[in-house]
Design an enzyme around this catalytic site. Structure first.
Site, short mmCIF file in Angstrom:
data_model
loop_
_atom_site.label_atom_id
_atom_site.label_comp_id
_atom_site.label_asym_id
_atom_site.label_seq_id
_atom_site.Cartn_x
_atom_site.Cartn_y
_atom_site.Cartn_z
N SER A 181 71.06 25.55 55.98
CA SER A 181 70.48 26.45 57.00
C SER A 181 71.15 26.12 58.32
O SER A 181 70.98 25.03 58.87
CB SER A 181 68.98 26.23 57.12
OG SER A 181 68.34 26.60 55.93
N MET B 257 69.07 21.16 60.92
CA MET B 257 69.67 21.78 59.74
C MET B 257 68.96 21.26 58.48
O MET B 257 68.55 20.10 58.44
CB MET B 257 71.15 21.41 59.70
CG MET B 257 71.91 21.96 58.54
SD MET B 257 73.61 21.33 58.53
CE MET B 257 74.25 22.07 60.02
N CYS B 258 68.83 22.12 57.48
CA CYS B 258 68.26 21.66 56.21
C CYS B 258 69.09 22.21 55.05
O CYS B 258 70.01 23.00 55.26
CB CYS B 258 66.80 22.07 56.08
SG CYS B 258 66.49 23.80 55.74
N THR B 259 68.76 21.76 53.86
CA THR B 259 69.47 22.17 52.67
C THR B 259 68.55 23.04 51.81
O THR B 259 67.38 22.72 51.65
CB THR B 259 69.90 20.93 51.85
OG1 THR B 259 70.66 20.08 52.69
CG2 THR B 259 70.74 21.32 50.66
#
Length: 185
Positions: free
Chosen positions: A40, A59-61
């Site tokens: 993201s 940020m993430c996955t």
């Protein structure tokens, strides 16, 4: 006077309904190509929770898989304080390719999710209209296959978010982090 007011309200309602339907979906959407790991990169939202938590976001996955019945299993892992939080969602396919629905078990909100555009190998732009008892909100996500994305794609995300009525204060390029990236399934 009352007739004028009613016609103005009618036009406003018609405009709102048209705006809600104005979110496009990817032409010739190929669901199987959307699967796999995404980062993201950008998040835009008109919701109050976003305004309150925006300064904490990173940020993430997200890992997307197709279920046996053709829906999307969407598993996100993101940093929250000292921990890694996981959120699993099941996006139910609709008759329109690239369009899904989701109902939050926690909040009861209804989500109309559309893959707006993607080239499957680099980026995906996803828009969601969220309806709950307190009203509706718009959310736009920018996914990338890598932790960095070209300025052209970032600008497209910002432009599309503005087209959906979001202000610059409601648009965020998520700060990069390595936290929780390895934990993502």
């Amino acid at each position: 006077m009352q007739a004028t007011l009613l016609s103005v309200l009618g036009l406003a309602l018609l405009g709102a309904l048209h705006a809600q339907d104005s979110i496009p979906t990817q032409a010739n959407f190929q669901q199987d190509k959307l699967t796999g790991r995404w980062y993201s990169i950008g998040l835009a939202s008109s919701s109050n929770w976003f305004k309150d938590k925006k300064h904490l976001m990173k940020m993430c996955t997200t890992v997307i898989a197709v279920t046996a019945d053709g829906n999307l299993e969407v598993n996100s892992t993101y940093p929250k304080g000292d921990q890694c939080e996981k959120r699993n969602s099941l996006y139910i396919k609709t008759e329109q390719p690239g369009r899904f629905t989701y109902t939050s078990p926690r909040w009861g909100s209804k989500h109309d999710i559309r893959v707006v555009e993607t080239n499957y190998e680099e980026y995906a732009l996803v828009a969601t209209r969220i309806s709950k008892s307190t009203g509706t909100s718009t959310m736009v996500l920018l996914y990338s296959r890598t932790k960095e994305l070209s300025p052209k794609r970032l600008e497209r995300f910002t432009q599309f978010s503005r087209e959906q009525g979001l202000t610059d204060e409601e648009i965020l390029i998520l700060p990069q982090t390595d936290k929780c990236m390895a934990e993502a399934a």
